[in-house]
Design an enzyme around this catalytic site. Sequence first.
Site, PDB file in Angstrom:
ATOM      1  N   GLU A   1      44.286  29.658  50.380  1.00 27.71           N
ATOM      2  CA  GLU A   1      44.803  28.305  50.511  1.00 27.71           C
ATOM      3  C   GLU A   1      45.582  28.279  51.829  1.00 27.71           C
ATOM      4  OE1 GLU A   1      47.275  26.981  47.263  1.00 27.71           O
ATOM      5  OE2 GLU A   1      47.688  25.078  48.274  1.00 27.71           O
ATOM      6  N   LYS A  20      53.300  33.394  49.314  1.00 29.75           N
ATOM      7  CA  LYS A  20      53.479  32.585  50.525  1.00 29.75           C
ATOM      8  C   LYS A  20      54.667  31.651  50.371  1.00 29.75           C
ATOM      9  CE  LYS A  20      48.552  32.004  51.091  1.00 29.75           C
ATOM     10  NZ  LYS A  20      48.221  31.152  49.927  1.00 29.75           N
ATOM     11  N   ARG A  55      46.314  42.388  41.234  1.00 29.30           N
ATOM     12  CA  ARG A  55      46.809  42.054  42.551  1.00 29.30           C
ATOM     13  C   ARG A  55      47.633  43.215  43.098  1.00 29.30           C
ATOM     14  NH1 ARG A  55      48.634  37.179  42.603  1.00 29.30           N
ATOM     15  NH2 ARG A  55      50.032  37.384  44.352  1.00 29.30           N
TER      16      ARG A  55
HETATM   17  P1  ATP Z   1      50.311  33.461  47.275  1.00 29.25           P
HETATM   18  O1  ATP Z   1      51.085  33.204  46.029  1.00 29.25           O
HETATM   19  O2  ATP Z   1      50.816  34.603  48.055  1.00 29.25           O
HETATM   20  O3  ATP Z   1      50.136  32.231  48.098  1.00 29.25           O
HETATM   21  P2  ATP Z   1      47.736  33.056  46.257  1.00 29.25           P
HETATM   22  O4  ATP Z   1      46.919  33.836  45.304  1.00 29.25           O
HETATM   23  O5  ATP Z   1      48.206  31.730  45.827  1.00 29.25           O
HETATM   24  O6  ATP Z   1      48.896  33.952  46.765  1.00 29.25           O
HETATM   25  P3  ATP Z   1      45.596  32.308  47.942  1.00 29.25           P
HETATM   26  O7  ATP Z   1      45.633  31.836  49.334  1.00 29.25           O
HETATM   27  O8  ATP Z   1      45.188  31.351  46.879  1.00 29.25           O
HETATM   28  O9  ATP Z   1      47.005  32.886  47.631  1.00 29.25           O
HETATM   29  O10 ATP Z   1      44.746  33.651  47.812  1.00 29.25           O
HETATM   30  C1  ATP Z   1      43.515  33.899  48.459  1.00 29.25           C
HETATM   31  C2  ATP Z   1      42.891  35.098  47.808  1.00 29.25           C
HETATM   32  O11 ATP Z   1      43.725  36.240  47.974  1.00 29.25           O
HETATM   33  C3  ATP Z   1      42.723  34.894  46.312  1.00 29.25           C
HETATM   34  O12 ATP Z   1      41.431  35.320  45.940  1.00 29.25           O
HETATM   35  C4  ATP Z   1      43.790  35.745  45.707  1.00 29.25           C
HETATM   36  O13 ATP Z   1      43.385  36.226  44.454  1.00 29.25           O
HETATM   37  C5  ATP Z   1      43.951  36.863  46.732  1.00 29.25           C
HETATM   38  N1  ATP Z   1      45.306  37.424  46.685  1.00 29.25           N
HETATM   39  C6  ATP Z   1      46.469  36.768  46.861  1.00 29.25           C
HETATM   40  N2  ATP Z   1      47.521  37.592  46.689  1.00 29.25           N
HETATM   41  C7  ATP Z   1      47.007  38.816  46.410  1.00 29.25           C
HETATM   42  C8  ATP Z   1      47.576  40.102  46.128  1.00 29.25           C
HETATM   43  N3  ATP Z   1      48.888  40.282  46.096  1.00 29.25           N
HETATM   44  N4  ATP Z   1      46.739  41.130  45.893  1.00 29.25           N
HETATM   45  C9  ATP Z   1      45.415  40.947  45.925  1.00 29.25           C
HETATM   46  N5  ATP Z   1      44.810  39.779  46.168  1.00 29.25           N
HETATM   47  C10 ATP Z   1      45.586  38.712  46.417  1.00 29.25           C
HETATM   48 MG    MG Z   2      47.274  29.995  45.510  1.00 23.42          MG
END
Ligand code: ATP
Ligand code: MG
Length: 553
Positions: free
Chosen positions: A33, A267, A257
Amino acid sequence: MSEERSLNFIEEIIENDLKSGKYQELVTRFPPEPNGYLHIGHAKAICLNFGLTQKYGGYTNLRFDDTNPVTEKTEYVNSQQEDIRWLGFRWKNELYTSDYFGKLYDYAVILIEKGLAYVDHSTAEEIAAQKGTPTEAGTAGPYRDRSIAENLDLFSRMKAGEFPDGACTLRAKIDLASPNMLMRDPIIYRIKHAEHHRTGNQWCIYPMYDFAHGQSDSIEGITHSICTLEYVAHRELYDWLIEKLGIFPSKQYEFARLNLSYTVMSKRKLLQLVNDGVVSGWDDPRMPTISGLRRRGYTPESIREFCDRIGIAKRENIIELSLLEFCIREHLNKTATRVMAVLDPIKLVITNYPEDQEEILLGENNPEAEDKGGSREIPFSRELWIEREDFMETPAKKWFRLAPEAMVRLKHAYIVKCETFEKDAEGNVTTVYCRYIPESRSGSDTSGIHVKGTIHWVSRAHAKQAEVRLYDRLFISESPDAEEGDFKDYLNPESVEVIRDAYIEPYLAKADQRGRYQFIRKGYYCLDKDSTPEHLVFNRTVSLKDAWAKANK
Ligand code: ATP
Ligand code: MG
């Protein structure tokens, strides 16, 4: 880089699916995202998705999951692309969920036509109350059984902007008694009058994650949609929507994760640190972002190696930050240029070295490299800077460095013997006086003298002054997220120390941001983007040894 390892569970599934002919070609995607900069957790998902198609063929798409107009920005889209490229991966197609808004709308209409979705005017609280509890079935609200024609009309009016935010939603009509709460008529569209970073004001209704993600996977022909464990419960809905719409059968698989000690990795929280001025920006060298790690001096190789070493797990755990540091030390040990830098200087005067003499010595750039990395010229003269901690007025037991009457070797140069020293009014040593042994020059030593200690130095007349920034972990707590109260209460107040008057070899005046240096006996360093030819600034990537492991024992 690493040894042969056995297949992880996702590789096993893929090998079976390719062997059985279920899919002809593997297609994966990385779906960030664009609401912030990517962090090391994303690096894990990037290495996994791109790594699989490197191994098994097929390709990986980059899909920006931009269904939330309020938090998303083009700046983030650009930085996320830069970070993926820097890690060493290339996507096949650059895609945006927002490109599918039209198609997703059509899918919603199909569901309505099949009697599988309805427009609901209940408030968020009313919907929550109707949902029941995990042990009690939900109850139908007053709008659940309105006619298909009425639903079609209302949904098109939602799209046309006739209703304000929150006035109504589109819900899938599934099963209010399902043991899976997400199947109890989930919301699939909401009204949001907001400008989107790509579609502008074209839309005022936006699909929810669950309605957008699986359908986007399907539109792109993604075979294995890999996500983190939070989405296990969403899988049933993912499959239900694909089945009811009769579209390409993408499948979702979940892995644990990455959690890393002494940091936070969302983020949203990282954005708070930026907005509150706790750090200098998303690329502050203390941040767990890919851009922060890059500025800190991490290499793509070291991050890929780290992701490979931790593997793919089905259960959550916390990975030690020291493993990441181990990976960068390993890579820099093989690749960094060795140089000398004095961070806490005192003067060393060689009393029997002629005042107007200087000579050029040669230093190997990297004894760990096969070709030794070539060599560099190091000027030597009568007055040097040495490290304050390398001199002791009253030496401790087993002290092999400088002290009155003691002998050490100056790296790449001569053996010196300390005669006297001087202190300032506060009692701090300012100057050490030594005699050198002319026959002891490194490489042509005929002195027959053996000394146990070697110290680094720079020539006073030739050295350049530099600012050196020493970083430590950003938090004092191993898992700030799990602590009571606000995660920001657990920041490490000493996460950066700035040294303004370090002295470095003149060779480093030519350093560039791609260079990686070992300040011998001190650690690994790189040039910071704040550096100018008049004011050199270096970041410590990592110390030579793990100081925390020892302190915490
Ligand atoms: P954040 O809360 O840090 O924004 P998110 O999962 O909301 O994390 P996205 O941008 O939606 O962030 O994630 C993009 C991809 O990265 C998704 O497939 C997510 O599962 C993966 N991802 C995000 N954080 C992790 C993590 N800590 N370990 C492994 N994969 C991750
Ligand atoms: Mg997200």
